[in-house]
Design an enzyme around this catalytic site. Structure first.
Site, PDB file in Angstrom:
ATOM      1  N   SER A 144      69.940  63.897  25.112  1.00 40.83           N
ATOM      2  CA  SER A 144      69.611  62.931  24.067  1.00 40.83           C
ATOM      3  C   SER A 144      70.219  63.365  22.724  1.00 40.83           C
ATOM      4  O   SER A 144      71.439  63.497  22.617  1.00 40.83           O
ATOM      5  CB  SER A 144      68.085  62.781  23.985  1.00 40.83           C
ATOM      6  N   ASP A 348      75.570  60.300   0.242  1.00 44.44           N
ATOM      7  CA  ASP A 348      76.700  61.223   0.389  1.00 44.44           C
ATOM      8  C   ASP A 348      76.582  62.074   1.653  1.00 44.44           C
ATOM      9  O   ASP A 348      76.752  63.293   1.617  1.00 44.44           O
ATOM     10  CB  ASP A 348      76.809  62.106  -0.855  1.00 44.44           C
ATOM     11  N   HIS A 401      65.677  57.802  30.649  1.00 40.98           N
ATOM     12  CA  HIS A 401      66.238  58.677  29.625  1.00 40.98           C
ATOM     13  C   HIS A 401      65.867  60.143  29.853  1.00 40.98           C
ATOM     14  O   HIS A 401      66.604  61.044  29.443  1.00 40.98           O
ATOM     15  CB  HIS A 401      65.750  58.214  28.249  1.00 40.98           C
TER      16      HIS A 401
END
Length: 420
Positions: A144, A348, A401
């Site tokens: 993951s 940023d 998953h």
């Protein structure tokens, strides 16, 4: 590293477990500045303790989750061929944890948290590699978010890698957080459909719970008010095999009387909903997608385009989304609210991937892409798979998953792709 590096050795269940505790810079751009602890546990089969096995670093999913404790099922498929290293990524477990207790009230909390993404994790891993392997490249297994970190590793430090295995964690190289959640909400809806098809009576129960929450001041054992929108976040685990069913067993015991939620239900629900054990997951969840732009609470904004999640009939749970109001309603997150808003507004963010470097990659890579993955978009993963030179994808409908956690066959198959 420092002279204070430590090792502790345990033996049980046919394995040797060696704990490593060492120091790394908080900010790798300022290596002479503040240092933090980094914890890793080495595991090797006792029968191969003295063999010159190659090393395999495991990078856990998350963000903000410590490495597994005990012996994960996939270790059986790994420890005969590798010395396995389970890393508590910075800020988790025994690696100088970042929590409400250590972060609340710090004027620099948001700036500090910006140093806990995949780029810093990879630089930690490189220092750990130098300490453990003597500089030899090692294999990496990323689950993951750990797969996201492995992709960052391939981008900026491929010289440290001999091979990479990724399970349910091939990220888009360019998608914004908005793109990620716009693709995620329909998958969450599909998993809701699957849940209520398996347990047809649960939608009525969930609606009854929501109706009570809309009219009554229901308190969790902690004293926090339980709102409809917070109740909906109980669907976060829908994408894993075990937790898909866990919510059903929770709903079975929702009522002590027709209009009274049971204490058992509220206690278990609170444990499911609270971020007390992994606040970094909430704080950094959108930041793991940020490259050059602010996330600006993407999941919350994009949710407005999906009225199916308004909490009315048909009732639908949300998934792996973090919302700004959680930092008011969850007492474990409330002291971190200012830091969370600062992170959401920050623009940023440095790049996490280098598409040009990945296009000329020479490290062998095998990646499991789960066809019905609620958390990581299959199409985005396939696009990335085609952008990484030498990557062998395995698209499978047979695992959720958490396939790596559920079955050793996942790692065994990935190994066979690189070592036929």
């Amino acid at each position: 590293m420092t002279e204070h590096d430590q090792r502790v050795i345990h033996r049980h269940s046919g394995y040797v477990l060696i704990d490593h505790l060492l120091e790394v810079p908080l900010d790798h751009a300022a290596p002479a500045g503040e240092r933090i602890a980094l914890f890793a546990r080495e595991i090797v089969a006792e029968s191969r303790e003295n063999d010159g096995l190659p090393w395999l670093l495991y990078l856990q999913g998350g963000p903000g989750h410590r490495a597994p404790r005990g012996l994960p099922v996939w270790v059986e498929a790994a420890a005969q061929d590798y010395r396995v290293v389970l890393l508590d990524q910075r800020g988790t477990g025994r690696s100088t944890p970042l929590t409400r207790q250590t972060l609340a009230g710090r004027p620099d909390a948001a700036a500090r948290l910006r140093l806990f993404r995949a780029d810093s994790i990879v630089k930690d891993a490189e220092l750990l590699r130098a300490r453990l392997t003597g500089g030899r490249p090692w294999s990496v297994l990323g689950q993951s978010f750990g797969g996201f970190c492995a992709t960052t590793y391939l981008s900026f430090a491929p010289e440290g890698l001999s091979e990479v295995f990724i399970t349910g964690g091939l990220p888009s190289l360019t998608a914004t957080a908005d793109d990620v959640y716009r693709a995620a909400y329909p998958r969450v809806l599909a998993h809701n459909e699957g849940f209520f098809a398996r347990y047809p009576g649960d939608e009525e129960i969930a609606l009854r719970v929501a109706d009570i929450l809309r009219t009554d001041d229901v308190r969790l054992p902690s004293g926090e008010r339980l709102t409809v929108r917070r109740f909906q976040t109980a669907g976060l685990g829908f994408g894993t095999k075990a937790e898909f069913d866990d919510l059903h067993y929770l709903l079975e015991e929702a009522f002590a009387a027709p209009s009274l939620l049971s204490e058992v239900f509220l206690r278990r629900l609170e444990a499911k909903l609270s971020f007390a054990e992994h606040p970094l997951y909430a704080l950094l969840h959108e930041a793991i997608y940020a490259q050059g732009t602010a996330t600006d609470w993407a999941a919350d904004r994009v949710r407005a385009d999906f009225p199916e999640f308004d909490g009315s009939a048909p009732f639908r749970f949300t998934g792996e989304m973090i919302y700004p109001w959680l930092f008011a309603e969850d007492a474990s997150l409330a002291p971190l609210r200012d830091a969370a808003h600062s992170l959401a507004a920050f623009t940023d963010w440095p790049a996490l991937y280098d598409p040009a470097a990945l296009a000329r990659n020479t490290v062998p890579v095998a990646a499991a892409i789960y066809a019905d993955d609620m958390y990581v978009d299959r199409d985005m993963s396939l696009t990335t798979a085609s952008a990484i030179k030498g990557l062998t994808p395995w698209v499978t409908p047979d695992h959720a998953h958490d396939g790596l956690r559920e079955s050793p066959k996942v790692l065994t198959h990935l190994k066979s792709l690189l070592h036929p």
